[in-house]
Scaffold this active site. Structure first.
Site, PDB file in Angstrom:
ATOM      1  N   LYS A   1       0.879  -1.041   0.179  1.00 32.59           N
ATOM      2  CA  LYS A   1      -0.055  -0.483   0.084  1.00 32.59           C
ATOM      3  C   LYS A   1       0.723   1.452  -0.484  1.00 32.59           C
ATOM      4  O   LYS A   1       0.535   1.854  -0.631  1.00 32.59           O
ATOM      5  CB  LYS A   1      -0.781  -0.165   2.129  1.00 32.59           C
ATOM      6  N   ASN A   2       1.795   1.373   0.728  1.00 33.35           N
ATOM      7  CA  ASN A   2       2.713   2.814   1.122  1.00 33.35           C
ATOM      8  C   ASN A   2       3.780   3.084   0.347  1.00 33.35           C
ATOM      9  O   ASN A   2       3.919   3.742  -0.436  1.00 33.35           O
ATOM     10  CB  ASN A   2       3.676   2.877   2.437  1.00 33.35           C
TER      11      ASN A   2
ATOM     12  N   CYS B   1      -5.029   7.186   9.421  1.00 29.42           N
ATOM     13  CA  CYS B   1      -5.418   7.392  10.423  1.00 29.42           C
ATOM     14  C   CYS B   1      -5.117   7.603  11.949  1.00 29.42           C
ATOM     15  O   CYS B   1      -4.030   8.820  11.938  1.00 29.42           O
ATOM     16  CB  CYS B   1      -4.685   5.779  11.144  1.00 29.42           C
TER      17      CYS B   1
ATOM     18  N   ARG C   1      -0.265  13.914  13.171  1.00 24.86           N
ATOM     19  CA  ARG C   1       0.370  13.724  12.470  1.00 24.86           C
ATOM     20  C   ARG C   1       0.910  14.676  11.461  1.00 24.86           C
ATOM     21  O   ARG C   1       0.363  15.302  10.554  1.00 24.86           O
ATOM     22  CB  ARG C   1      -0.210  13.323  11.177  1.00 24.86           C
ATOM     23  N   PRO C   2       2.165  15.988  11.890  1.00 26.82           N
ATOM     24  CA  PRO C   2       2.625  17.158  11.214  1.00 26.82           C
ATOM     25  C   PRO C   2       3.104  16.506   9.880  1.00 26.82           C
ATOM     26  O   PRO C   2       2.821  15.558   9.617  1.00 26.82           O
ATOM     27  CB  PRO C   2       3.859  17.265  12.092  1.00 26.82           C
ATOM     28  N   ILE C   3       3.542  17.921   9.154  1.00 30.77           N
ATOM     29  CA  ILE C   3       3.570  17.264   7.234  1.00 30.77           C
ATOM     30  C   ILE C   3       5.089  18.517   7.409  1.00 30.77           C
ATOM     31  O   ILE C   3       5.072  19.219   6.787  1.00 30.77           O
ATOM     32  CB  ILE C   3       3.017  17.605   6.837  1.00 30.77           C
ATOM     33  N   ASP C   4       5.371  19.350   8.791  1.00 29.50           N
ATOM     34  CA  ASP C   4       6.353  20.270   9.060  1.00 29.50           C
ATOM     35  C   ASP C   4       7.354  19.690   7.595  1.00 29.50           C
ATOM     36  O   ASP C   4       8.358  20.785   6.891  1.00 29.50           O
ATOM     37  CB  ASP C   4       6.794  21.028  10.656  1.00 29.50           C
TER      38      ASP C   4
ATOM     39  N   ASP D   1       3.626   0.235  12.735  1.00 33.01           N
ATOM     40  CA  ASP D   1       2.415  -0.873  11.562  1.00 33.01           C
ATOM     41  C   ASP D   1       2.406  -2.103  12.316  1.00 33.01           C
ATOM     42  O   ASP D   1       1.363  -2.499  11.931  1.00 33.01           O
ATOM     43  CB  ASP D   1       2.704  -0.288   9.990  1.00 33.01           C
TER      44      ASP D   1
ATOM     45  N   ILE E   1       6.893   6.572  17.704  1.00 29.60           N
ATOM     46  CA  ILE E   1       6.667   6.701  16.640  1.00 29.60           C
ATOM     47  C   ILE E   1       4.882   7.982  16.771  1.00 29.60           C
ATOM     48  O   ILE E   1       5.041   8.500  16.241  1.00 29.60           O
ATOM     49  CB  ILE E   1       6.378   5.636  15.106  1.00 29.60           C
TER      50      ILE E   1
ATOM     51  N   ARG F   1      -9.348  -0.318   3.716  1.00 31.02           N
ATOM     52  CA  ARG F   1      -8.143   0.454   2.803  1.00 31.02           C
ATOM     53  C   ARG F   1      -7.055  -0.063   3.069  1.00 31.02           C
ATOM     54  O   ARG F   1      -6.017   0.720   1.827  1.00 31.02           O
ATOM     55  CB  ARG F   1      -7.578   2.333   4.258  1.00 31.02           C
TER      56      ARG F   1
HETATM   57  C1  EPZ Z   1       3.578   6.209   6.624  1.00 31.53           C
HETATM   58  O1  EPZ Z   1       3.286   7.619   7.132  1.00 31.53           O
HETATM   59  C2  EPZ Z   1       2.839   5.269   6.984  1.00 31.53           C
HETATM   60  N1  EPZ Z   1       1.594   5.846   6.047  1.00 31.53           N
HETATM   61  C3  EPZ Z   1       2.409   4.721   8.266  1.00 31.53           C
HETATM   62  O2  EPZ Z   1       1.787   3.649   8.001  1.00 31.53           O
HETATM   63  C4  EPZ Z   1       3.523   4.629   9.038  1.00 31.53           C
HETATM   64  O3  EPZ Z   1       2.880   4.224  10.493  1.00 31.53           O
HETATM   65  C5  EPZ Z   1       4.644   5.554   8.988  1.00 31.53           C
HETATM   66  O4  EPZ Z   1       4.919   6.115   7.451  1.00 31.53           O
HETATM   67  C6  EPZ Z   1       5.817   5.824   9.919  1.00 31.53           C
HETATM   68  O5  EPZ Z   1       6.485   3.990   9.147  1.00 31.53           O
HETATM   69  C7  EPZ Z   1       1.850   5.616   4.900  1.00 31.53           C
HETATM   70  O6  EPZ Z   1       2.929   5.245   3.785  1.00 31.53           O
HETATM   71  C8  EPZ Z   1       0.772   6.097   3.615  1.00 31.53           C
HETATM   72  P1  EPZ Z   1       6.620   9.522   8.724  1.00 31.53           P
HETATM   73  P2  EPZ Z   1       4.456   8.975   7.251  1.00 31.53           P
HETATM   74  O7  EPZ Z   1       6.009  10.066   7.907  1.00 31.53           O
HETATM   75  O8  EPZ Z   1       4.703   9.236   6.867  1.00 31.53           O
HETATM   76  C9  EPZ Z   1       6.388  12.499  12.502  1.00 31.53           C
HETATM   77  C10 EPZ Z   1      -0.536   2.313   7.766  1.00 31.53           C
HETATM   78  O9  EPZ Z   1      -0.893   1.871   8.796  1.00 31.53           O
HETATM   79  N2  EPZ Z   1       6.505  13.612  11.191  1.00 31.53           N
HETATM   80  O10 EPZ Z   1       7.507   8.200   8.739  1.00 31.53           O
HETATM   81  O11 EPZ Z   1       2.382   9.804   7.772  1.00 31.53           O
HETATM   82  C11 EPZ Z   1       5.276  11.206  12.924  1.00 31.53           C
HETATM   83  O12 EPZ Z   1       5.100  12.515  13.552  1.00 31.53           O
HETATM   84  C12 EPZ Z   1       0.214   3.851   7.978  1.00 31.53           C
HETATM   85  O13 EPZ Z   1       0.005   2.210   6.780  1.00 31.53           O
HETATM   86  C13 EPZ Z   1       6.954  14.512  12.463  1.00 31.53           C
HETATM   87  O14 EPZ Z   1       7.200  14.540  13.147  1.00 31.53           O
HETATM   88  O15 EPZ Z   1       4.853   8.707   8.800  1.00 31.53           O
HETATM   89  C14 EPZ Z   1       5.835  10.249  13.320  1.00 31.53           C
HETATM   90  O16 EPZ Z   1       5.821  10.550  14.839  1.00 31.53           O
HETATM   91  C15 EPZ Z   1       0.038   4.301   9.594  1.00 31.53           C
HETATM   92  N3  EPZ Z   1       7.333  15.647  10.764  1.00 31.53           N
HETATM   93  C16 EPZ Z   1       7.246  10.426  12.783  1.00 31.53           C
HETATM   94  O17 EPZ Z   1       7.516  11.384  12.486  1.00 31.53           O
HETATM   95  C17 EPZ Z   1       6.570  14.839   9.427  1.00 31.53           C
HETATM   96  O18 EPZ Z   1       7.036  16.573   8.516  1.00 31.53           O
HETATM   97  C18 EPZ Z   1       7.206   9.210  11.112  1.00 31.53           C
HETATM   98  O19 EPZ Z   1       6.007   9.746  10.872  1.00 31.53           O
HETATM   99  C19 EPZ Z   1       6.006  14.535   9.507  1.00 31.53           C
HETATM  100  C20 EPZ Z   1       6.849  13.212  10.090  1.00 31.53           C
END
Ligand code: EPZ
Length: 420
Positions: free
Chosen positions: A22-23, A117, A122-125, A306, A328, A398
């Protein structure tokens, strides 16, 4: 509304074939926006997150044709849209990949804020930091993100946190930038490597994916449309591995890449399970009660977040007291309340949960709070005595293709029921 009715007490036995990741798929499909062309993508998981991705790409002008339930063609020669509406992008997390792709393609996009989810903040900074360092202007407000860039210029980007999404998004935005981009502290998940591999088949020049330093040498244009097969889903494979352990079963998991599962394999061996590794398939079994273990979720190659809820089910019935530390996400223990309703003894506080293993779980009405929690509760229903009704299964749909068919083929007694 649909629910899954599970009559428990089954030991899962047999073979299951893993779908595409999926990812990876939700990033590879938007990546085709970077070059006008017609692409054939195979091993695509037939799940709702992919279907929403396709809907949004079609809204932007892409033409998508499903050849089989797991193979599609996507034609990106007539992309005229510049915005992806909130009502669709808010349905899942990966809509943010449209930003990286469209910045790379046309330098302009407006996207509704991503959903996904409910795991806490879930920041995107880090995504925004990367886009701005490449020269884009990014505005967030009124439920949407707009990004514009006259020109994208390669630079060095150090991620403050290891982020899968930010790593992929910066790769997407930088493949056509002028000069070289370096992503330091990059995430290393298998799906990141798969997206980099796909971009390189299109003519990108990405090196180091799978390590914590990724170099993207910008190219003037990508050259190759073409075909690609999505990597097998590491998390779906891991889910079935732990389902074998939770139900004292014996499952051969086919179409996986066993090295992606090393951390899960190590934990299974630690708690008394058996693993036979055949490279592109893996057999998992156990003939006794698993013993306790401590888990700390970490970015790849650590124990995947996950896989945390699925491990929680195993530790709920393990012999001894176990601790899970979720490093995480802020809020990924909601499923423990449901397991407690099934007889588990769990104390969850913040990012830590303590599991006092019990001998038995009992069927009950339970509610999925997110995708992996749903999969975990499904496994709990299969091992539990009695009947479990699992609600909010749209979460599961999903990210898991044909979930009840796959578990039924292993002996589970599961029915999908539509309730008025
Ligand atoms: C991806 O989410 C996956 N989703 C998630 O899987 C998975 O849990 C996650 O990676 C970690 O492996 C998809 O790929 C669609 P991150 P993502 O950015 O990219 C922080 C599932 O079940 N962070 O790696 O959103 C964040 O808060 C889903 O398939 C920031 O602070 O995760 C977290 O603590 C659930 N700022 C950590 O980093 C940012 O700009 C990891 O988040 C981005 C993230």
């Amino acid at each position: 509304m649909e629910k899954l009715v599970i009559n428990g007490g089954t030991r899962l036995k047999g073979e299951v074939t893993i779908s595409g990741a999926k990812n990876a798929a939700v990033a590879i499909l938007p990546a085709t926006l970077l070059l006008n062309g017609v692409y054939t993508i195979s091993n695509v998981p037939n799940i709702s997150d992919v279907k929403i991705t396709c809907d949004i790409l079609q809204d932007l002008g892409a033409k998508i044709n499903w050849i089989t339930p797991n193979e599609l063609t996507i034609d990106t020669r007539d992309i005229d849209g510049k915005e992806a509406p909130l009502d669709k992008t808010s349905k899942f997390r990966a809509s943010y990949y449209l930003i990286g792709s469209m910045l790379g393609r046309s330098g302009q996009i407006e996207v509704g804020l991503p959903g996904g989810c409910n795991l806490g903040a879930r920041p995107i900074d880090q995504h925004i930091k990367g886009f701005e360092l490449l020269g884009a202007k990014v505005d967030v407000g009124q439920g949407k993100i707009s990004a514009k860039a006259k020109k994208l210029v390669g630079t060095s980007i150090y991620l403050d946190v290891v982020s899968v999404g930010a790593t992929i998004n910066i790769m997407l935005a930088s493949v056509l930038a002028e000069g070289t981009t370096t992503i330091d502290n990059a995430a290393k998940e298998p799906h990141i490597v798969d997206v980099a591999n796909f971009l390189n088949t299109m003519g990108a020049d990405i090196r180091g994916a799978g390590t914590d330093v990724i170099k993207i040498n910008g190219v003037k244009e990508l050259k190759h449309e073409g075909s690609y097969s999505v990597v097998p889903d590491q998390i779906e494979a891991g889910t079935f591995m732990l389902a074998a352990i939770a139900t004292k079963g014996d499952i051969l998991i086919k179409n996986c890449i066993s090295e992606h599962l090393d951390c899960i394999t190590a934990k299974i061996l630690e708690i008394g399970g058996d693993v036979e590794d055949f490279g592109d398939s893996i057999r998992v079994s156990i003939n006794k009660r698993p013993t306790k273990a401590n888990i700390k979720t970490l970015p790849y190659p650590g124990f995947p977040t996950d896989m945390q809820p699925q491990m929680g089910v195993v530790l709920s019935i393990a012999d001894g007291v176990s601790v899970i530390n979720e490093s995480i996400w802020e809020s990924r223990f909601q499923y423990t309340n449901e397991l407690i309703n099934m007889g588990a003894h769990i104390t969850a506080q913040g990012k830590t949960a303590v599991f006092e293993g019990v001998k038995e779980l009992y069927g009950a009405p339970v509610y999925a709070s997110d995708l992996r929690a749903g999969a975990a509760l499904l496994i709990a229903g299969i091992l539990a005595k009695g009947t479990t009704e699992l609600y909010n299964i749209d979460h599961i749909d999903r990210g898991y293709e044909k979930i009840e068919e796959k578990f039924r083929s292993l002996g589970a007694n599961i029915t999908r029921v539509t309730e008025e």
